[in-house]
Design a protein around this motif. Structure first.
Motif, PDB file in Angstrom:
ATOM      1  N   UNK A  78       0.800  -1.225   0.000  1.00 56.71           N
ATOM      2  CA  UNK A  78       0.000   0.000   0.000  1.00 56.71           C
ATOM      3  C   UNK A  78       0.832   1.274   0.000  1.00 56.71           C
ATOM      4  N   UNK A  79       2.009   1.252   0.663  1.00 56.41           N
ATOM      5  CA  UNK A  79       2.719   2.505   0.930  1.00 56.41           C
ATOM      6  C   UNK A  79       4.228   2.366   0.762  1.00 56.41           C
ATOM      7  N   UNK A  80       4.867   3.513   0.588  1.00 56.91           N
ATOM      8  CA  UNK A  80       6.306   3.640   0.803  1.00 56.91           C
ATOM      9  C   UNK A  80       6.498   4.484   2.054  1.00 56.91           C
ATOM     10  N   UNK A  81       7.643   4.322   2.722  1.00 53.80           N
ATOM     11  CA  UNK A  81       7.905   5.008   3.990  1.00 53.80           C
ATOM     12  C   UNK A  81       9.223   5.762   3.931  1.00 53.80           C
ATOM     13  N   UNK A  82       9.197   6.993   4.425  1.00 58.36           N
ATOM     14  CA  UNK A  82      10.409   7.768   4.666  1.00 58.36           C
ATOM     15  C   UNK A  82      10.423   8.161   6.143  1.00 58.36           C
ATOM     16  N   UNK A  83      11.606   8.199   6.734  1.00 59.52           N
ATOM     17  CA  UNK A  83      11.777   8.748   8.080  1.00 59.52           C
ATOM     18  C   UNK A  83      12.609  10.015   7.932  1.00 59.52           C
ATOM     19  N   UNK A  84      11.986  11.164   8.224  1.00 60.21           N
ATOM     20  CA  UNK A  84      12.646  12.460   8.064  1.00 60.21           C
ATOM     21  C   UNK A  84      12.987  13.044   9.425  1.00 60.21           C
ATOM     22  N   UNK A  85      13.999  13.869   9.452  1.00 61.48           N
ATOM     23  CA  UNK A  85      14.391  14.527  10.700  1.00 61.48           C
ATOM     24  C   UNK A  85      13.213  15.302  11.276  1.00 61.48           C
ATOM     25  N   UNK A  86      13.211  15.447  12.596  1.00 68.67           N
ATOM     26  CA  UNK A  86      12.078  16.072  13.264  1.00 68.67           C
ATOM     27  C   UNK A  86      11.907  17.526  12.844  1.00 68.67           C
ATOM     28  N   UNK A  87      13.016  18.246  12.657  1.00 75.62           N
ATOM     29  CA  UNK A  87      12.915  19.687  12.411  1.00 75.62           C
ATOM     30  C   UNK A  87      13.270  20.112  10.993  1.00 75.62           C
ATOM     31  N   UNK A  88      13.519  19.131  10.104  1.00 74.98           N
ATOM     32  CA  UNK A  88      13.803  19.495   8.719  1.00 74.98           C
ATOM     33  C   UNK A  88      13.425  18.341   7.803  1.00 74.98           C
ATOM     34  N   UNK A  89      13.146  18.672   6.533  1.00 78.32           N
ATOM     35  CA  UNK A  89      12.656  17.688   5.580  1.00 78.32           C
ATOM     36  C   UNK A  89      13.796  16.963   4.865  1.00 78.32           C
ATOM     37  N   UNK A 149      15.527   8.771  15.463  1.00 81.23           N
ATOM     38  CA  UNK A 149      14.091   9.017  15.567  1.00 81.23           C
ATOM     39  C   UNK A 149      13.722  10.208  14.683  1.00 81.23           C
ATOM     40  N   UNK A 150      12.687  10.033  13.891  1.00 79.04           N
ATOM     41  CA  UNK A 150      12.239  11.103  13.007  1.00 79.04           C
ATOM     42  C   UNK A 150      10.756  10.988  12.722  1.00 79.04           C
ATOM     43  N   UNK A 151      10.296  11.838  11.814  1.00 78.25           N
ATOM     44  CA  UNK A 151       8.884  11.849  11.436  1.00 78.25           C
ATOM     45  C   UNK A 151       8.607  10.760  10.402  1.00 78.25           C
ATOM     46  N   UNK A 152       7.522  10.027  10.599  1.00 74.94           N
ATOM     47  CA  UNK A 152       7.123   8.988   9.651  1.00 74.94           C
ATOM     48  C   UNK A 152       6.290   9.623   8.545  1.00 74.94           C
ATOM     49  N   UNK A 153       6.762   9.485   7.313  1.00 76.24           N
ATOM     50  CA  UNK A 153       6.130  10.122   6.153  1.00 76.24           C
ATOM     51  C   UNK A 153       5.795   9.027   5.140  1.00 76.24           C
ATOM     52  N   UNK A 154       4.520   8.938   4.774  1.00 82.02           N
ATOM     53  CA  UNK A 154       4.044   7.844   3.934  1.00 82.02           C
ATOM     54  C   UNK A 154       3.536   8.360   2.590  1.00 82.02           C
ATOM     55  N   UNK A 155       3.774   7.564   1.551  1.00 83.45           N
ATOM     56  CA  UNK A 155       3.206   7.816   0.225  1.00 83.45           C
ATOM     57  C   UNK A 155       2.389   6.597  -0.163  1.00 83.45           C
ATOM     58  N   UNK A 156       1.124   6.818  -0.504  1.00 83.21           N
ATOM     59  CA  UNK A 156       0.235   5.707  -0.851  1.00 83.21           C
ATOM     60  C   UNK A 156       0.359   5.358  -2.327  1.00 83.21           C
ATOM     61  N   UNK A 157       0.512   4.081  -2.601  1.00 89.44           N
ATOM     62  CA  UNK A 157       0.617   3.618  -3.983  1.00 89.44           C
ATOM     63  C   UNK A 157      -0.750   3.472  -4.635  1.00 89.44           C
TER      64      UNK A 157
END
Length: 824
Positions: free
Chosen positions: A653-664, A672-680
């Motif tokens: 269903x998705x791809x996952x990126x883990x980005x830094x908390x205060x920058x993209x 530890x970072x922000x979980x960012x998802x892209x739906x296929x």
């Protein structure tokens, strides 16, 4: 004249220097992966460009067609290449758009199936349909095949030039390695034989003689896929013989396209008792044909075409002297009706030449049997009362398509052609039966592919909600938290929903649920547009497991008795409700010890709560039912080897990126970072790089289950990190101190307020679970930042309070506990 040779243009005399290498190039093309999403992207871009017009392609078509017809062909090609159309086509014809992916088809046995390319597909398209050659190869590409198209010496270079235009959008040079278009004469048996030698399948259009010749040249191991001539007819039941609407529409079908289409009527069958009734009908019908004919200019016929019509007409006239036959013809000879009082179908010389013949329902199947292999479309004029009987007779007779009069030449997205779906003929169905391998018991797919890194801006909650959903796809709505605090709705298509629920069902299988043995009670909250209960209803339905859809019922004693009475061994729900249920039925559950598995969602189970369930009630498995969000759907699942809040990504269903908390930018391995998802797969809205508000880290070590897809550990919510007294704090740090240093095993909540310019931080605990007093000093000692802010700098007041469980602040609808509440 030229050839297209796997991305290279060859002059006419260069083919012989390359044809001997066709086997190597075909194998190279097969080796190259052509992801369906990549192909659809290229075709969508090509379609958009084609809609703007292409004078070069138009001029090539105008050698065979009028200017208006040439433009119409390009319009139809552009429509065909649209992503939405192709997705509909693929899913309709193959039942899925997950191709070449050996997926589980049985939740109780290790059975896996998938579609796979047939291999090398040789196309022999008709010379009278220039657009068809291009579309045939596109179908072959959708199926993942290497495609070789044979052109005749008379064909234009339209197909070659159209693919050259498509290749401009093939940035990775994958498509061009799967396409060859060769101009080879049917008399050149040597070159044709070399071309056919690599064929896994031959898709051939043409008459019986042409098809027979190609079949002889095809390898004996190749799948031969003929698209031969078909015949269609109109049918008018007795009560519709005088229906002006039906007769006008039928006449239009007879005139349009000069009966050149396979779906054009060559005969009209009429339900009459004798020749006089047949002639009366024909005289009336001739008026409608005459009117329809006036609206469409009559083409100039070749000598051969005119001679065939004249010969047919004169034979009927001659035979009418002593047989029940008659000809009705226009004064300008632009159309003609051939009336014959005999059963069966007539073969028309076309160009508005229509046979009129009788039929009886009793003998319909017998009368159509001689033409069964050629039957395609019937334009049926019938009342509702007779419809079922007639349609049943027609399908028994072998008809492949039934329409209303006036719609015989039409079509719809995803419709089968000549009774079959092309894509399924261009592919193999592959299976794997691996019941002897325990390692694959919890796996949902044997083939795991890698993903491209998504691009574009990061999408937040507000960005998601500002989207304008696709109104044609948005059919199902669930309540979601709004970016401003106001409730909002997340839209789904039914395809979105069922695709996601299938993935979640496979996740539960991975987490240890056993459909053949387990009995499940669904205790998630429902109502108020909350998605928990209905989603798990569908998930469990897909698993075909024994299921008791209770929801989070307030009568805990009734729920407990239902569990014990029915020997239910699996509970699914939110931890806060499940803890209440176990406490209310403690003696019953402790005595019966029937509950063996607990799957939870929406909140976290503390270590103490887990140990309590295991020690007091004999629960053996406590795992996440699914990790997800309302907007993005199921995001992760646990397997039998994941611990705590570690999850596998729902990779289908998705791809996952883990980005830094205060920058993209990407977080470091393990950071530890922000979980960012892209739906296929999402139709109603787009989810591209969506920051769902959770924190986590990627797990670099391989999981013991053998899955190669990303694994990540949840580390809390963005909101779990907050500022108070000028310092950042993390809710999870408070919880860790509490778990590691006390016997408390209830829910916890942090309340932030401000009075007279000073921040106050209150840790709220459930008084029912406070066995030993929890003092603020414990946190001041263990949490250095808190100590500095409260003691050293005296800019924050921190307290610990015990409250009743019902006084915790929760979200409306789902009943989830709000971990951090900022009242400032």
């Amino acid at each position: 004249m030229k050839h297209l040779w796997f991305g290279e243009i060859l002059e006419e005399n260069q083919l012989q220097d390359h044809i001997a290498n066709i086997n190597t190039l075909a194998a190279n093309g097969l080796e190259k992966d052509l992801p369906l999403t990549y192909l659809l992207d290229c075709l969508e871009e090509f379609s958009i460009e084609l809609e703007k017009g292409n004078s070069k392609l138009e001029s090539l078509l105008e050698n065979e067609l009028s200017g208006a017809e040439a433009r119409e062909v390009l319009v139809e090609i552009a429509k065909f290449c649209k992503r939405d159309h192709l997705v509909t086509k693929v899913t309709r014809e193959l039942g899925t758009d997950d191709l070449n992916d050996l997926s589980r088809v049985d939740f109780e046995r290790n059975l896996f199936e998938s579609w796979a390319p047939l291999g090398v597909l040789v196309h022999v398209a008709p010379g009278n349909s220039p657009g068809l050659s291009f579309l045939a190869i596109i179908e072959g590409l959708l199926a993942g095949n290497v495609n070789i198209l044979k052109l005749s010496s008379r064909d234009s270079e339209f197909a070659i030039e159209t693919f050259i235009e498509l290749f401009k959008h093939d940035k990775q040079n994958i498509i061009k390695e799967k396409v060859a278009i060769l101009r080879v004469s049917s008399r050149d048996k040597s070159t044709l034989g070399q071309m056919m030698s690599v064929a896994s399948g031959v898709s051939a259009w043409g008459g019986e003689e042409a098809i027979a010749g190609l079949r002889e040249l095809a390898p004996s191991t190749a799948r031969f896929i003929p698209w031969g001539h078909k015949i269609s007819f109109g049918m008018i039941t007795r009560d519709q013989m005088n229906s002006s609407e039906a007769l006008s529409a039928m006449a239009s079908d007879c005139v349009l396209m000069e009966q050149q289409a396979c779906s054009s009527p060559q005969t009209i069958l009429v339900e009459v008792d004798n020749f006089d009734e047949l002639v009366t009908f024909s005289n009336n019908f001739s008026n409608y044909v005459n009117e329809a004919s006036k609206k469409v200019p009559f083409p100039t016929l070749s000598i051969q075409e005119q001679a065939e019509i004249t010969n047919t007409v004169e034979v009927i006239r001659l035979e009418s002297v002593d047989q029940e036959k008659k000809v009705i013809q226009a004064e300008d000879k632009s159309w003609r009706l051939l009336i014959e009082n005999s059963s069966g179908l007539g073969v028309s010389p076309l160009f508005r030449t229509v046979w009129i013949k009788p039929f009886s329902r009793k003998n319909l199947v017998r009368d159509l049997l001689p033409m069964r292999g050629y039957l395609q479309t019937c334009g049926l004029a019938s009342n509702r009362k007779d419809l079922g009987e007639i349609v049943t007779k027609l399908t028994k007779a072998g008809i492949l398509r039934i329409t209303s009069p006036g719609e015989m030449l039409g079509s719809y997205e995803g419709e089968p052609h000549d009774g079959v779906y092309a894509l399924s003929r261009f592919m193999n169905r592959v299976r794997a039966e691996l019941n002897g391998l325990e390692d694959v018991w919890r796996i949902s797919s044997l083939c795991e592919s890698s993903d491209e890194v998504p691009t574009g801006a990061i999408m937040g909650k507000a960005d998601f909600q500002e989207q304008v959903p696709n109104p044609n796809k948005s059919k199902l709505f669930f309540r979601s938290g709004g970016s401003s605090g106001e409730p909002a709705l997340s839209p789904f298509s039914y395809e979105d929903y069922h695709t996601q629920m299938q993935a979640a069902a496979e996740g539960l299988l991975a987490a240890g649920l056993e459909p053949s043995k387990d009995k499940v009670i669904n205790l998630f909250f429902g109502g108020g547009l909350y998605g928990g209960f209905p989603s798990f209803f569908t998930i469990l339905e897909k698993l075909e497991i024994v299921h008791f859809p209770m929801a989070a019922h307030e009568d805990l004693e009734f729920v407990g008795n239902t569990i014990v009475k029915n020997k239910i061994n699996v509970l699914m729900g939110m931890p806060s409700y499940l803890v209440q249920l176990f406490k209310a039925n403690a003696s019953l559950f402790s005595k019966e010890r029937c509950i063996k598995k607990v799957y939870f969602g929406g909140e976290h189970f503390s270590l103490q709560q887990r140990e309590w369930l295991q020690n007091e009630f004999g629960v053996q498995v406590i795992r996440s039912a699914s990790y997800g969000s309302v907007d993005a759907g199921p995001l992760g699942f646990q397997c039998e080897h994941t611990k705590g809040s570690v999850h596998h990504l729902n990779h289908t269903l998705h791809t996952l990126e883990v980005l830094k908390i205060n920058e993209d930018t990407p977080a470091e391995n393990g950071e530890v970072g922000r979980l960012v998802f892209t739906s296929k797969k999402r139709d109603a809205v787009k989810i591209n790089r969506y920051d769902v508000g959770d924190l986590g880290r990627l797990i670099t070590e391989s999981c013991r289950c053998g899955r190669k897809t990303p694994t990540f550990e949840l580390m809390g919510r963005h909101g779990d990190i907050f500022r108070a007294g000028g310092t950042f704090f993390n809710f999870n740090q408070f919880m860790k101190i509490l778990v590691d240093n006390s016997s408390y095993d209830g829910e916890s909540q942090l309340m932030i307020s401000n009075k007279d310019g000073r921040d106050y931080l209150e840790l709220r605990l459930d008084e029912e679970f406070v066995h030993d007093e929890v003092k603020p000093e414990l946190f001041l000692e263990k949490y250095m930042d808190l100590h500095e802010c409260v003691v050293d700098e005296n800019c924050l007041t921190f307290t610990v309070e015990s409250i009743k469980g019902q006084d915790f602040v929760r979200t409306s609808g789902s009943g989830k506990l709000k971990r951090v509440i900022d009242q400032r």
